[in-house]
Enzyme design. Structure first.
Site, mmCIF file in Angstrom:
data_model
loop_
_atom_site.group_PDB
_atom_site.id
_atom_site.type_symbol
_atom_site.label_atom_id
_atom_site.label_comp_id
_atom_site.label_asym_id
_atom_site.label_seq_id
_atom_site.Cartn_x
_atom_site.Cartn_y
_atom_site.Cartn_z
ATOM 1 N N HIS A 1 0.901 -1.309 -0.075
ATOM 2 C CA HIS A 1 0.073 0.137 -0.057
ATOM 3 C C HIS A 1 1.244 1.153 0.067
ATOM 4 O O HIS A 1 0.635 2.811 -0.760
ATOM 5 C CB HIS A 1 -1.181 -0.209 1.242
ATOM 6 C CG HIS A 1 -2.102 -0.866 1.123
ATOM 7 N ND1 HIS A 1 -2.013 -2.460 0.798
ATOM 8 C CD2 HIS A 1 -3.119 -0.643 0.512
ATOM 9 C CE1 HIS A 1 -3.165 -2.968 1.066
ATOM 10 N NE2 HIS A 1 -4.038 -1.912 0.853
ATOM 11 N N HIS B 1 0.994 -3.278 9.597
ATOM 12 C CA HIS B 1 2.487 -3.115 8.913
ATOM 13 C C HIS B 1 3.557 -2.978 10.400
ATOM 14 O O HIS B 1 2.835 -1.987 10.654
ATOM 15 C CB HIS B 1 2.771 -2.546 7.491
ATOM 16 C CG HIS B 1 2.481 -2.904 6.524
ATOM 17 N ND1 HIS B 1 3.181 -4.394 5.830
ATOM 18 C CD2 HIS B 1 1.342 -3.340 5.800
ATOM 19 C CE1 HIS B 1 2.510 -4.418 4.854
ATOM 20 N NE2 HIS B 1 1.789 -3.921 4.755
#
Length: 281
Positions: free
Chosen positions: A202, A244
């Site tokens: 992303h 993440h």
């Protein structure tokens, strides 16, 4: 007349021992002492203190000899592990800080988290940076575009999105860093490599698309600010949702920034576009 041995029994190599009837008896050192004498020697405090004072010295001597032998027989790679370099120490410290900070910032990892109420909003931002909506939207704009310039821009954006998917998938397959332990695998449309964390796809997509939009679309100043804000929110949502670690997002931003340079390097000109479209038709 008593014998000389009886007068001086100590000289004969014996030692006086107190017997059970209260008399001293002489026992030769050449023969085994009686059982009651062995028991008294084991319970004698002076003898116990003597053995205690001697045993540490013996243990230290044996330990030092064993330690020196172990160091001499230790392989070279084990000796190198005992003396880590400055770079290894710095990387270990950075990794520890990264894990600690990522866990502290994962305030939307689940509904029970401290900021669990804004988790739906973070997931909406997550979907806005997903690859599938970008690919579908770019393909639709490419199909609906009437001008050659618009088709050129949309085609290069589409190629950049495909390039992003390939490069991120390769890096994830090589690094194979697991996602944070507090992450919930409820992401939208995941694939096999999405179980790995490094780098954030992303973040790479947001950085590349942000640079692409700012460079090739004429936008007013408020819209340009919104594009930059969207890029930052996409990266922040990855950490807040626990998807993440911080370093995954930072590296993803850098990788996406570089991917745009690669897209510019491989840019398809109008002539190349017409030739490509002619072959397809």
């Amino acid at each position: 007349m008593p014998s000389p041995k009886a007068k001086n029994p100590v000289r004969s190599g014996g030692s006086p021992v107190l017997s059970t009837n209260g008399r001293f008896e002489f026992v030769s050192v050449n023969r085994t002492p009686p059982p009651h004498h062995v028991q008294r020697q084991g319970s004698d405090p002076a003898a116990a203190r003597l053995r205690a004072s001697e045993s540490p010295t013996r243990r230290r001597g044996s330990g030092s000899s064993t330690g020196s032998t172990g160091v001499q027989g230790m392989p070279e790679e084990d000796c190198m592990r005992l003396n880590p370099s400055f770079i290894e120490i710095a990387l270990s410290s950075l990794l520890a800080i990264d894990l600690w900070l990522s866990k502290r910032l994962g305030v939307c990892a689940c509904e029970d988290s401290s900021w669990g109420s804004i988790r739906p909003l973070m997931k909406l931002i997550e979907i806005s940076g997903h690859g599938i909506p970008w690919l579908v939207g770019t393909a639709y704009c490419l199909y609906k575009s009437d001008s050659a310039a618009g088709q050129e821009v949309m085609l290069n954006l589409f190629m950049g999105l495909l390039l992003d998917l390939v490069l991120v998938g390769i890096v994830k397959a090589l690094v194979r860093r697991r996602r944070p332990s507090h992450n919930r695998m409820d992401m939208f449309a995941t694939f096999s490599v999405d179980r790995y964390s490094f780098p954030s796809g992303h973040a790479t997509r947001a950085a590349m698309c942000g640079r692409f939009v700012l460079a090739h679309l004429v936008l007013a100043a408020p819209l340009r600010v919104l594009v930059l804000l969207w890029v930052c929110l996409v990266g922040l949502s990855r950490v807040l949702l626990g998807r993440h670690n911080v370093t995954d997002v930072l590296f993803g931003f850098w990788m996406g920034y570089c991917q745009y340079n690669l897209v510019e390097l491989l840019w398809l000109s109008p002539l190349s576009l017409q030739g490509l479209l002619g072959q397809v038709v």
